[in-house]
Design an enzyme around this catalytic site. Structure first.
Site, PDB file in Angstrom:
ATOM      1  N   HIS A  97      -3.371  -3.914   3.570  1.00  0.00           N
ATOM      2  CA  HIS A  97      -4.265  -3.161   4.512  1.00  0.00           C
ATOM      3  C   HIS A  97      -3.821  -2.524   5.883  1.00  0.00           C
ATOM      4  O   HIS A  97      -4.309  -1.538   6.134  1.00  0.00           O
ATOM      5  CB  HIS A  97      -5.648  -3.676   4.595  1.00  0.00           C
ATOM      6  N   ASP A 118       0.828  -1.379  -0.361  1.00  0.00           N
ATOM      7  CA  ASP A 118       0.112  -0.153   0.089  1.00  0.00           C
ATOM      8  C   ASP A 118       0.842   1.206  -0.072  1.00  0.00           C
ATOM      9  O   ASP A 118       1.500   1.723   1.075  1.00  0.00           O
ATOM     10  CB  ASP A 118      -0.884   0.026   1.246  1.00  0.00           C
ATOM     11  N   ASN A 147     -10.659  -0.745   0.810  1.00  0.00           N
ATOM     12  CA  ASN A 147     -11.684  -0.040   1.342  1.00  0.00           C
ATOM     13  C   ASN A 147     -11.842   1.243   1.161  1.00  0.00           C
ATOM     14  O   ASN A 147     -12.877   1.901   1.081  1.00  0.00           O
ATOM     15  CB  ASN A 147     -11.922  -0.363   2.978  1.00  0.00           C
ATOM     16  N   HIS A 148     -10.506   1.832   0.677  1.00  0.00           N
ATOM     17  CA  HIS A 148     -10.794   3.289   0.325  1.00  0.00           C
ATOM     18  C   HIS A 148     -10.643   3.659  -0.941  1.00  0.00           C
ATOM     19  O   HIS A 148     -10.702   4.904  -1.438  1.00  0.00           O
ATOM     20  CB  HIS A 148      -9.204   3.800   0.937  1.00  0.00           C
ATOM     21  N   HIS A 186      -0.604  -2.461   6.922  1.00  0.00           N
ATOM     22  CA  HIS A 186       0.345  -1.564   6.844  1.00  0.00           C
ATOM     23  C   HIS A 186       1.713  -1.747   7.405  1.00  0.00           C
ATOM     24  O   HIS A 186       2.599  -0.947   7.495  1.00  0.00           O
ATOM     25  CB  HIS A 186      -0.178  -0.041   7.319  1.00  0.00           C
TER      26      HIS A 186
END
Ligand SMILES: [Fe+2]
Length: 265
Positions: free
Chosen positions: A182, A8, A67-68, A184
């Site tokens: 997700h 990410d 999800n973003h 991180h």
């Protein structure tokens, strides 16, 4: 065949550290397929079409989200600008496949590498402690029925370690790699499962590690200390690029190795 999966990207610090490192990693390892999770690339919230284009310019083949994905509304138009059968960049940005039916975008991309190897990338999202997703275990079964490529990489964007580990076993021997995103923070459990699937619970973010999973530390601490809402901003300090390098046999899709990568400035 080597595949690079970049964790990410978070904000401008994440974009810069990936820009600094991606070319030399790809060159050193003769990488044929580059997949990058970009769901926090725009200031920590979603991704814009322009930022997606910039990351494609660095050599990415497919971009995944999570999800973003809907944080930047213009991404919906970008998704809708190309038909499902397109190979254009807008079709190579994925959103989780197991969302409600009828939403813009797609969760699977099938393409061919420069040397002619067919591949597929599946963007899947967990449902433990996450909203708006359908059962990822049955969803991925359905998706796999329609994929002919042997080389298949799954980005499993999920919160719970248990759900991610379970997905690794669920897909062992059926896909080349199950790579978690997700949370991180990179996990030290990268391995090739017995059936030939490379697995890592979380690849870790490519972003500022002097932060709370990418966000300015003081803003998050304030929220924990007071319970008061407040605006979150992307941090900048101590950027690192996190990625997984997966080696596989292009004719069978079986992975033979996975290497964890974490590079700073
Ligand atoms: Fe996420």
């Amino acid at each position: 065949m080597n595949i690079l999966f970049v964790g990410d990207i978070f904000g401008s610090a994440g974009r810069k550290i990936v820009r600094d490192h991606i070319a030399h990693i790809c060159e050193a390892h003769a990488v044929e397929l580059v997949i990058v999770n970009v769901e926090n690339a725009a200031g920590g919230f979603g991704v814009t079409p322009q930022i997606a284009e910039d990351i494609f310019d660095l050599g990415a083949d497919v971009l995944t989200t999570g999800n973003h994905v809907w944080d930047k509304r213009e991404l919906m138009e970008y998704f809708s600008s190309v038909p499902v059968e397109s190979q254009e960049r807008a079709r190579r940005v994925l959103r989780p496949v197991n969302l409600q039916p009828g939403l813009p975008g797609h969760g699977v991309f099938e393409g061919t590498t420069g040397s002619g190897v067919p591949y597929a990338v599946i963007n899947l999202m967990g449902r433990v402690f996450m909203n708006g997703t359908n059962d990822p275990f049955h969803a991925v079964n359905d998706v796999l029925k329609n994929i002919a490529a042997k080389v298949i990489v799954v980005d499993f964007h999920a919160e719970a370690t248990s759900e991610k580990v379970a997905m690794g076993w669920h897909l062992d021997g059926r896909v080349t790699a199950v790579l978690g995103t997700h949370t991180h923070i990179p996990t030290a459990d990268e391995r090739v499962l017995p059936g030939g699937t490379a697995y890592q619970t979380d690849v870790g973010m490519s972003g500022p590690y002097d932060s709370v999973i990418g966000v300015e530390t003081q803003l998050v601490l304030h929220r924990f200390l007071t319970g008061m809402p407040g605006k979150f901003e992307a941090a900048k300090g101590n950027p690192k690029m996190c990625a997984a390098l997966v080696t596989c046999d292009p004719s069978t899709g079986r992975a033979s190795a996975i290497q964890r990568i974490m590079l700073g400035e």
